[in-house]
Design a protein around this motif. Sequence first.
Motif, PDB file in Angstrom:
ATOM      1  N   ASP A 240       0.820  -1.217   0.000  1.00 30.88           N
ATOM      2  CA  ASP A 240       0.000   0.000   0.000  1.00 30.88           C
ATOM      3  C   ASP A 240       0.855   1.268   0.000  1.00 30.88           C
ATOM      4  OD1 ASP A 240      -2.350  -1.550   0.179  1.00 30.88           O
ATOM      5  OD2 ASP A 240      -2.204  -1.622   2.358  1.00 30.88           O
ATOM      6  N   ILE A 241       1.982   1.222   0.693  1.00 28.27           N
ATOM      7  CA  ILE A 241       2.873   2.388   0.786  1.00 28.27           C
ATOM      8  C   ILE A 241       4.327   1.946   0.625  1.00 28.27           C
ATOM      9  CG2 ILE A 241       1.338   3.742   2.272  1.00 28.27           C
ATOM     10  CD1 ILE A 241       3.089   2.889   4.666  1.00 28.27           C
ATOM     11  N   GLU A 242       5.167   2.895   0.257  1.00 31.52           N
ATOM     12  CA  GLU A 242       6.596   2.633   0.104  1.00 31.52           C
ATOM     13  C   GLU A 242       7.311   2.978   1.406  1.00 31.52           C
ATOM     14  OE1 GLU A 242       7.777   5.291  -2.973  1.00 31.52           O
ATOM     15  OE2 GLU A 242       6.343   4.506  -4.414  1.00 31.52           O
ATOM     16  N   PRO A 243       8.425   2.286   1.700  1.00 34.57           N
ATOM     17  CA  PRO A 243       9.210   2.706   2.859  1.00 34.57           C
ATOM     18  C   PRO A 243       9.801   4.086   2.603  1.00 34.57           C
ATOM     19  CG  PRO A 243      10.181   0.753   1.777  1.00 34.57           C
ATOM     20  CD  PRO A 243       8.967   1.143   1.011  1.00 34.57           C
ATOM     21  N   GLY A 244      10.136   4.799   3.669  1.00 33.09           N
ATOM     22  CA  GLY A 244      10.725   6.128   3.541  1.00 33.09           C
ATOM     23  C   GLY A 244      10.308   7.023   4.691  1.00 33.09           C
ATOM     24  N   THR A 245      10.691   8.289   4.586  1.00 33.53           N
ATOM     25  CA  THR A 245      10.376   9.275   5.619  1.00 33.53           C
ATOM     26  C   THR A 245       9.147  10.060   5.177  1.00 33.53           C
ATOM     27  OG1 THR A 245      12.698   9.416   6.248  1.00 33.53           O
ATOM     28  CG2 THR A 245      11.274  11.230   6.923  1.00 33.53           C
ATOM     29  N   TYR A 246       8.155  10.136   6.076  1.00 34.02           N
ATOM     30  CA  TYR A 246       6.893  10.819   5.783  1.00 34.02           C
ATOM     31  C   TYR A 246       6.653  11.919   6.815  1.00 34.02           C
ATOM     32  CZ  TYR A 246       5.694   7.013   2.577  1.00 34.02           C
ATOM     33  OH  TYR A 246       5.674   6.120   1.533  1.00 34.02           O
ATOM     34  N   ARG A 247       5.950  12.964   6.377  1.00 39.00           N
ATOM     35  CA  ARG A 247       5.601  14.083   7.266  1.00 39.00           C
ATOM     36  C   ARG A 247       4.103  14.355   7.197  1.00 39.00           C
ATOM     37  NH1 ARG A 247      10.420  17.106   4.976  1.00 39.00           N
ATOM     38  NH2 ARG A 247      12.034  16.685   6.513  1.00 39.00           N
ATOM     39  N   THR A 248       3.572  14.838   8.333  1.00 41.75           N
ATOM     40  CA  THR A 248       2.180  15.284   8.402  1.00 41.75           C
ATOM     41  C   THR A 248       2.138  16.609   9.154  1.00 41.75           C
ATOM     42  OG1 THR A 248      -0.087  14.725   9.048  1.00 41.75           O
ATOM     43  CG2 THR A 248       1.653  14.005  10.529  1.00 41.75           C
ATOM     44  N   ASP A 249       1.103  17.398   8.870  1.00 40.33           N
ATOM     45  CA  ASP A 249       0.934  18.667   9.586  1.00 40.33           C
ATOM     46  C   ASP A 249       0.358  18.452  10.983  1.00 40.33           C
ATOM     47  OD1 ASP A 249       1.951  20.228   7.560  1.00 40.33           O
ATOM     48  OD2 ASP A 249       0.009  20.503   6.585  1.00 40.33           O
TER      49      ASP A 249
ATOM     50  N   THR B 209      -2.274   4.811  11.109  1.00 35.45           N
ATOM     51  CA  THR B 209      -2.427   6.217  11.474  1.00 35.45           C
ATOM     52  C   THR B 209      -3.895   6.513  11.771  1.00 35.45           C
ATOM     53  OG1 THR B 209      -2.098   8.505  10.728  1.00 35.45           O
ATOM     54  CG2 THR B 209      -2.526   6.877   9.022  1.00 35.45           C
ATOM     55  N   THR B 210      -4.136   7.343  12.787  1.00 32.56           N
ATOM     56  CA  THR B 210      -5.497   7.714  13.180  1.00 32.56           C
ATOM     57  C   THR B 210      -5.526   9.180  13.590  1.00 32.56           C
ATOM     58  OG1 THR B 210      -5.858   5.493  14.041  1.00 32.56           O
ATOM     59  CG2 THR B 210      -7.413   7.176  14.751  1.00 32.56           C
ATOM     60  N   GLY B 211      -6.436   9.933  13.021  1.00 38.49           N
ATOM     61  CA  GLY B 211      -6.625  11.334  13.398  1.00 38.49           C
ATOM     62  C   GLY B 211      -5.603  12.284  12.818  1.00 38.49           C
ATOM     63  N   CYS B 212      -4.778  11.819  11.885  1.00 35.94           N
ATOM     64  CA  CYS B 212      -3.727  12.653  11.298  1.00 35.94           C
ATOM     65  C   CYS B 212      -4.137  13.175   9.926  1.00 35.94           C
ATOM     66  CB  CYS B 212      -2.429  11.851  11.126  1.00 35.94           C
ATOM     67  SG  CYS B 212      -1.823  11.075  12.641  1.00 35.94           S
ATOM     68  N   ASN B 213      -3.611  14.328   9.563  1.00 32.47           N
ATOM     69  CA  ASN B 213      -3.767  14.829   8.205  1.00 32.47           C
ATOM     70  C   ASN B 213      -2.961  13.923   7.264  1.00 32.47           C
ATOM     71  OD1 ASN B 213      -5.434  17.237   8.271  1.00 32.47           O
ATOM     72  ND2 ASN B 213      -3.824  18.108   9.564  1.00 32.47           N
ATOM     73  N   ARG B 214      -3.068  14.175   5.975  1.00 31.67           N
ATOM     74  CA  ARG B 214      -2.367  13.403   4.953  1.00 31.67           C
ATOM     75  C   ARG B 214      -0.856  13.413   5.226  1.00 31.67           C
ATOM     76  NH1 ARG B 214      -4.049  12.033  -0.037  1.00 31.67           N
ATOM     77  NH2 ARG B 214      -5.906  13.268   0.288  1.00 31.67           N
ATOM     78  N   TRP B 215      -0.246  12.239   5.065  1.00 30.25           N
ATOM     79  CA  TRP B 215       1.209  12.082   5.213  1.00 30.25           C
ATOM     80  C   TRP B 215       1.823  12.191   3.807  1.00 30.25           C
ATOM     81  CZ3 TRP B 215       3.750  10.948   9.909  1.00 30.25           C
ATOM     82  CH2 TRP B 215       2.909  10.642  10.985  1.00 30.25           C
ATOM     83  N   THR B 216       2.898  12.938   3.654  1.00 32.90           N
ATOM     84  CA  THR B 216       3.582  13.035   2.354  1.00 32.90           C
ATOM     85  C   THR B 216       5.034  12.611   2.533  1.00 32.90           C
ATOM     86  OG1 THR B 216       4.034  15.371   2.730  1.00 32.90           O
ATOM     87  CG2 THR B 216       2.091  14.845   1.425  1.00 32.90           C
ATOM     88  N   LYS B 217       5.574  11.969   1.504  1.00 33.10           N
ATOM     89  CA  LYS B 217       6.952  11.474   1.550  1.00 33.10           C
ATOM     90  C   LYS B 217       7.914  12.653   1.501  1.00 33.10           C
ATOM     91  CE  LYS B 217       9.515   7.516   0.061  1.00 33.10           C
ATOM     92  NZ  LYS B 217       9.656   6.442  -0.890  1.00 33.10           N
ATOM     93  N   ALA B 218       8.900  12.634   2.401  1.00 37.87           N
ATOM     94  CA  ALA B 218       9.832  13.754   2.517  1.00 37.87           C
ATOM     95  C   ALA B 218      11.104  13.529   1.710  1.00 37.87           C
ATOM     96  CB  ALA B 218      10.198  13.968   3.996  1.00 37.87           C
ATOM     97  N   ASP B 219      11.447  12.300   1.361  1.00 43.88           N
ATOM     98  CA  ASP B 219      12.690  12.074   0.625  1.00 43.88           C
ATOM     99  C   ASP B 219      12.472  11.553  -0.755  1.00 43.88           C
ATOM    100  OD1 ASP B 219      11.999   9.397   1.367  1.00 43.88           O
ATOM    101  OD2 ASP B 219      13.585   9.324   2.837  1.00 43.88           O
TER     102      ASP B 219
END
Length: 176
Positions: A109-118, A166-176
Amino acid sequence: MTAGAPSGPPEGPLRQDGRQSSASPRPLWGRLSKGVLTHVAAIVIGFAIGAVAGYAGAGGSTDTPATPKVTVTATSTATETSSTDSSGTAQKARSGEIPGDGTYVVGKDIEPGTYRTDGPQGGLVPNCYWARLSSTSGDLRDIIANGNTKGRTTVTIASTDKAFTTTGCNRWTKAD
């Protein structure tokens, strides 16, 4: 005034013939029935026993503080599906992002890596919860790392992680 008539109020109870009795009046406790006294005594004793029991039950001794028993039960259900939106339609994770609430299988479903959320979405739940998982069994021991944040958050998902939830978080986007 006549010689045989008393000069003031009678000093005791009158007999049926109207003459004064020579007996002195009985005190209040003597005029109460035994039934009333028995009930009053039972009430007083009951209050005393209740007070002692309440004091002992509340940890009456100051030597040993009372320790409450705590039971923690954790229940979790993990799935290998993408998250769903408010209409119940599954959201597919686009490359480089995690769309919202759900459990996502790493490599599928997702790729490994560093993700950020607001951070948190807001509303009733003021926090953003995330967890890196070693399995999707739902066991508590499957949590590799987790967090419950109120602001911007960065998480690195390893290729060895099995899933990310993840629960209750905004969208996560890949940082790298």
